[in-house]
Design a protein around this motif. Structure first.
Motif, PDB file in Angstrom:
ATOM      1  N   ALA A  36     -97.290  59.243 -11.748  1.00  0.00           N
ATOM      2  CA  ALA A  36     -96.229  59.797 -10.902  1.00  0.00           C
ATOM      3  C   ALA A  36     -95.837  61.169 -11.439  1.00  0.00           C
ATOM      4  O   ALA A  36     -95.874  61.421 -12.642  1.00  0.00           O
ATOM      5  N   ASN A  37     -95.474  62.076 -10.538  1.00  0.00           N
ATOM      6  CA  ASN A  37     -95.017  63.408 -10.928  1.00  0.00           C
ATOM      7  C   ASN A  37     -93.505  63.407 -11.059  1.00  0.00           C
ATOM      8  O   ASN A  37     -92.798  62.897 -10.184  1.00  0.00           O
ATOM      9  N   VAL A  38     -93.013  63.977 -12.153  1.00  0.00           N
ATOM     10  CA  VAL A  38     -91.577  64.050 -12.412  1.00  0.00           C
ATOM     11  C   VAL A  38     -91.218  65.448 -12.905  1.00  0.00           C
ATOM     12  O   VAL A  38     -92.075  66.176 -13.404  1.00  0.00           O
ATOM     13  N   THR A  39     -89.949  65.795 -12.761  1.00  0.00           N
ATOM     14  CA  THR A  39     -89.430  67.063 -13.277  1.00  0.00           C
ATOM     15  C   THR A  39     -88.061  66.794 -13.880  1.00  0.00           C
ATOM     16  O   THR A  39     -87.229  66.133 -13.253  1.00  0.00           O
ATOM     17  N   VAL A  40     -87.820  67.300 -15.080  1.00  0.00           N
ATOM     18  CA  VAL A  40     -86.501  67.192 -15.694  1.00  0.00           C
ATOM     19  C   VAL A  40     -85.639  68.302 -15.091  1.00  0.00           C
ATOM     20  O   VAL A  40     -85.934  69.480 -15.245  1.00  0.00           O
ATOM     21  N   VAL A  41     -84.591  67.904 -14.385  1.00  0.00           N
ATOM     22  CA  VAL A  41     -83.738  68.866 -13.689  1.00  0.00           C
ATOM     23  C   VAL A  41     -82.608  69.357 -14.585  1.00  0.00           C
ATOM     24  O   VAL A  41     -82.281  70.538 -14.582  1.00  0.00           O
ATOM     25  N   ALA A  42     -82.006  68.434 -15.349  1.00  0.00           N
ATOM     26  CA  ALA A  42     -80.873  68.803 -16.199  1.00  0.00           C
ATOM     27  C   ALA A  42     -80.761  67.832 -17.366  1.00  0.00           C
ATOM     28  O   ALA A  42     -81.307  66.731 -17.327  1.00  0.00           O
ATOM     29  N   GLU A  43     -80.026  68.269 -18.389  1.00  0.00           N
ATOM     30  CA  GLU A  43     -79.772  67.438 -19.563  1.00  0.00           C
ATOM     31  C   GLU A  43     -78.299  67.570 -19.904  1.00  0.00           C
ATOM     32  O   GLU A  43     -77.750  68.670 -19.937  1.00  0.00           O
ATOM     33  N   ASN A  44     -77.638  66.416 -20.114  1.00  0.00           N
ATOM     34  CA  ASN A  44     -76.222  66.425 -20.426  1.00  0.00           C
ATOM     35  C   ASN A  44     -75.943  65.387 -21.505  1.00  0.00           C
ATOM     36  O   ASN A  44     -76.045  64.190 -21.242  1.00  0.00           O
ATOM     37  N   ALA A  45     -75.629  65.826 -22.691  1.00  0.00           N
ATOM     38  CA  ALA A  45     -75.320  64.941 -23.826  1.00  0.00           C
ATOM     39  C   ALA A  45     -76.444  63.951 -24.093  1.00  0.00           C
ATOM     40  O   ALA A  45     -76.203  62.792 -24.385  1.00  0.00           O
ATOM     41  N   GLY A  46     -77.674  64.395 -23.942  1.00  0.00           N
ATOM     42  CA  GLY A  46     -78.826  63.534 -24.201  1.00  0.00           C
ATOM     43  C   GLY A  46     -79.342  62.801 -22.982  1.00  0.00           C
ATOM     44  O   GLY A  46     -80.490  62.388 -22.940  1.00  0.00           O
ATOM     45  N   ASN A  47     -78.498  62.606 -21.980  1.00  0.00           N
ATOM     46  CA  ASN A  47     -78.932  61.958 -20.744  1.00  0.00           C
ATOM     47  C   ASN A  47     -79.690  62.959 -19.886  1.00  0.00           C
ATOM     48  O   ASN A  47     -79.336  64.137 -19.831  1.00  0.00           O
ATOM     49  N   LEU A  48     -80.744  62.488 -19.218  1.00  0.00           N
ATOM     50  CA  LEU A  48     -81.585  63.373 -18.414  1.00  0.00           C
ATOM     51  C   LEU A  48     -81.448  63.069 -16.936  1.00  0.00           C
ATOM     52  O   LEU A  48     -81.381  61.899 -16.542  1.00  0.00           O
ATOM     53  N   ILE A  49     -81.425  64.114 -16.124  1.00  0.00           N
ATOM     54  CA  ILE A  49     -81.500  63.972 -14.672  1.00  0.00           C
ATOM     55  C   ILE A  49     -82.944  64.292 -14.310  1.00  0.00           C
ATOM     56  O   ILE A  49     -83.430  65.383 -14.574  1.00  0.00           O
ATOM     57  N   ILE A  50     -83.632  63.310 -13.719  1.00  0.00           N
ATOM     58  CA  ILE A  50     -85.053  63.418 -13.412  1.00  0.00           C
ATOM     59  C   ILE A  50     -85.241  63.471 -11.908  1.00  0.00           C
ATOM     60  O   ILE A  50     -84.678  62.654 -11.181  1.00  0.00           O
ATOM     61  N   ASN A  51     -86.050  64.421 -11.448  1.00  0.00           N
ATOM     62  CA  ASN A  51     -86.432  64.479 -10.042  1.00  0.00           C
ATOM     63  C   ASN A  51     -87.750  63.731  -9.903  1.00  0.00           C
ATOM     64  O   ASN A  51     -88.755  64.114 -10.496  1.00  0.00           O
ATOM     65  N   ILE A  52     -87.737  62.644  -9.128  1.00  0.00           N
ATOM     66  CA  ILE A  52     -88.927  61.835  -8.909  1.00  0.00           C
ATOM     67  C   ILE A  52     -88.929  61.352  -7.472  1.00  0.00           C
ATOM     68  O   ILE A  52     -87.926  60.837  -6.977  1.00  0.00           O
ATOM     69  N   LYS A  53     -90.038  61.578  -6.798  1.00  0.00           N
ATOM     70  CA  LYS A  53     -90.197  61.160  -5.395  1.00  0.00           C
ATOM     71  C   LYS A  53     -89.028  61.604  -4.520  1.00  0.00           C
ATOM     72  O   LYS A  53     -88.419  60.826  -3.812  1.00  0.00           O
ATOM     73  N   ASP A  54     -88.695  62.882  -4.588  1.00  0.00           N
ATOM     74  CA  ASP A  54     -87.641  63.486  -3.770  1.00  0.00           C
ATOM     75  C   ASP A  54     -86.263  62.865  -3.962  1.00  0.00           C
ATOM     76  O   ASP A  54     -85.434  62.898  -3.057  1.00  0.00           O
ATOM     77  N   SER A  55     -86.014  62.280  -5.111  1.00  0.00           N
ATOM     78  CA  SER A  55     -84.676  61.797  -5.434  1.00  0.00           C
ATOM     79  C   SER A  55     -84.398  62.089  -6.894  1.00  0.00           C
ATOM     80  O   SER A  55     -85.306  62.384  -7.668  1.00  0.00           O
TER      81      SER A  55
END
Length: 72
Positions: A36-55
Motif C-alpha cells: 500500500a502507498n502511504v504518505t506522512v502528512v504531519a507529526e505531533n508529539a510523536g503521533n503521525l497523521i498518515i494519508n492512505i487510500k485518500d483518507s
C-alpha cells in the motif's frame, strides 16, 4: 526504515508489518497492508497523521515503529 522516522510529504510503500493478531487485522481494515502507498502528512508529539487510500489516519509512535516502508 520504519514509518516513525519517515520524512514528511514523501510517497512511501509498505514493505512489512511486524504486528500479529487483532491489531494487524485492524490496520488491514484501515488500508495498512503490504504494497500500500502511504504518505506522512504531519507529526505531533510523536503521533503521525498518515494519508492512505485518500483518507487520513492517526497512529502512535509505537505502532509506527512496527511498519516498515521504503520510498516509492
Amino acid at each position: 526504515m520504519n514509518l516513525s522516522i519517515a520524512p514528511l510529504g514523501v510517497a512511501l510503500k509498505i514493505l512489512k508489518i511486524k504486528i500479529e493478531g487483532d491489531q494487524k487485522k485492524q490496520l488491514a481494515n484501515m488500508g495498512f497492508v503490504v504494497d500500500a502507498n502511504v504518505t506522512v502528512v504531519a507529526e505531533n508529539a510523536g503521533n503521525l497523521i498518515i494519508n492512505i487510500k485518500d483518507s487520513r489516519v492517526a497512529i502512535g509512535p509505537d505502532l509506527a515503529k512496527k511498519i516498515m516502508v521504503s520510498p516509492v
